[in-house]
Design a protein around this motif. Sequence first.
Motif, PDB file in Angstrom:
ATOM      1  N   ALA A   1      43.946  51.780  51.944  1.00  0.00           N
ATOM      2  CA  ALA A   1      43.014  50.525  52.656  1.00  0.00           C
ATOM      3  C   ALA A   1      42.176  51.040  53.947  1.00  0.00           C
ATOM      4  CB  ALA A   1      43.854  49.368  52.976  1.00  0.00           C
TER       5      ALA A   1
ATOM      6  N   LYS B   1      31.745  46.463  36.191  1.00  0.00           N
ATOM      7  CA  LYS B   1      31.811  45.995  37.508  1.00  0.00           C
ATOM      8  C   LYS B   1      33.449  45.603  37.533  1.00  0.00           C
ATOM      9  CE  LYS B   1      27.311  45.610  38.641  1.00  0.00           C
ATOM     10  NZ  LYS B   1      26.772  46.241  39.906  1.00  0.00           N
ATOM     11  N   VAL B   2      33.848  45.923  38.682  1.00  0.00           N
ATOM     12  CA  VAL B   2      35.433  45.344  38.756  1.00  0.00           C
ATOM     13  C   VAL B   2      35.210  44.376  40.098  1.00  0.00           C
ATOM     14  CG1 VAL B   2      37.728  45.967  39.502  1.00  0.00           C
ATOM     15  CG2 VAL B   2      36.245  47.440  38.045  1.00  0.00           C
ATOM     16  N   SER B   3      36.009  43.043  39.996  1.00  0.00           N
ATOM     17  CA  SER B   3      35.926  42.130  40.800  1.00  0.00           C
ATOM     18  C   SER B   3      36.785  42.675  42.148  1.00  0.00           C
ATOM     19  CB  SER B   3      36.471  40.782  40.634  1.00  0.00           C
ATOM     20  OG  SER B   3      37.786  40.812  39.930  1.00  0.00           O
ATOM     21  N   ARG B   4      36.393  41.867  43.106  1.00  0.00           N
ATOM     22  CA  ARG B   4      37.362  42.464  44.374  1.00  0.00           C
ATOM     23  C   ARG B   4      38.821  42.223  44.005  1.00  0.00           C
ATOM     24  NH1 ARG B   4      36.518  40.126  50.258  1.00  0.00           N
ATOM     25  NH2 ARG B   4      38.192  41.399  51.366  1.00  0.00           N
ATOM     26  N   ASN B   5      38.854  40.926  43.629  1.00  0.00           N
ATOM     27  CA  ASN B   5      40.472  40.454  43.277  1.00  0.00           C
ATOM     28  C   ASN B   5      41.096  41.387  42.317  1.00  0.00           C
ATOM     29  OD1 ASN B   5      42.436  38.482  43.417  1.00  0.00           O
ATOM     30  ND2 ASN B   5      41.770  37.379  41.814  1.00  0.00           N
ATOM     31  N   ARG B   6      40.527  41.702  41.503  1.00  0.00           N
ATOM     32  CA  ARG B   6      41.100  42.689  40.455  1.00  0.00           C
ATOM     33  C   ARG B   6      41.539  44.084  40.873  1.00  0.00           C
ATOM     34  NH1 ARG B   6      38.457  43.787  34.524  1.00  0.00           N
ATOM     35  NH2 ARG B   6      40.658  44.877  33.568  1.00  0.00           N
ATOM     36  N   PHE B   7      40.737  44.505  41.854  1.00  0.00           N
ATOM     37  CA  PHE B   7      40.791  45.766  42.376  1.00  0.00           C
ATOM     38  C   PHE B   7      41.945  45.738  43.238  1.00  0.00           C
ATOM     39  CE2 PHE B   7      39.995  48.417  46.343  1.00  0.00           C
ATOM     40  CZ  PHE B   7      40.293  49.547  45.553  1.00  0.00           C
ATOM     41  N   LEU B   8      42.100  44.389  44.356  1.00  0.00           N
ATOM     42  CA  LEU B   8      43.095  44.309  45.278  1.00  0.00           C
ATOM     43  C   LEU B   8      44.427  44.205  44.281  1.00  0.00           C
ATOM     44  CD1 LEU B   8      41.522  42.176  48.064  1.00  0.00           C
ATOM     45  CD2 LEU B   8      42.116  44.393  48.149  1.00  0.00           C
ATOM     46  N   LYS B   9      44.543  43.278  43.457  1.00  0.00           N
ATOM     47  CA  LYS B   9      45.952  43.335  42.521  1.00  0.00           C
ATOM     48  C   LYS B   9      46.130  44.612  42.039  1.00  0.00           C
ATOM     49  CE  LYS B   9      45.330  38.522  40.743  1.00  0.00           C
ATOM     50  NZ  LYS B   9      45.185  37.608  39.791  1.00  0.00           N
TER      51      LYS B   9
END
Length: 167
Positions: free
Chosen positions: A107, A8-16
């Motif tokens: 996006a 699983k990838v966090s949303r914050n990590r994905f956006l970065k």
Amino acid sequence: MESFLDEKVSRNRFLKFLFKTAAISAILVPQTSCKPGSIPKLHGLSDSEYLAFKSLEEVFLVGNPIQGFDLGVAADKYIYGHPYPIDTESVLKLLAFLPGSSLVSLALDFSFTSMVGLSKEDREKRLLSWKNSSLSLKRGAYNIMRQLSFFLVSMERDYNELVGYKG
């Protein structure tokens, strides 16, 4: 052994990751949808902003009765035709950013191809999907870009003469 799909990838990590990828792609992948010789001399718009307005012209202004009208040149004249750049310069530059940005395409449309890089038919399909989207951001961007295109046509002297105003 865990598979790649189970992680699983966090949303914050994905956006970065998304922003870093967009920044790198903006540097490494220049706009190639128009020949350099076909871009007129502009006073303040960049080549990519000019190409963004031209891509909107191809969709919104089909059948324009004014011969030789160029939406990119009209936007440049509207902003920089005054003794000093007008207050709406930043807004118009933001609107020019939307069709040319790979980040916006990723996006909003989950596509790596910006609107400028699409064919006219695909660009029209994407804009129509924005027009009928359930996301108000897409509908708003579509309406503002369309209204701006028609506003810039109405600013032309030839248009005013066409509708009967002599100036």
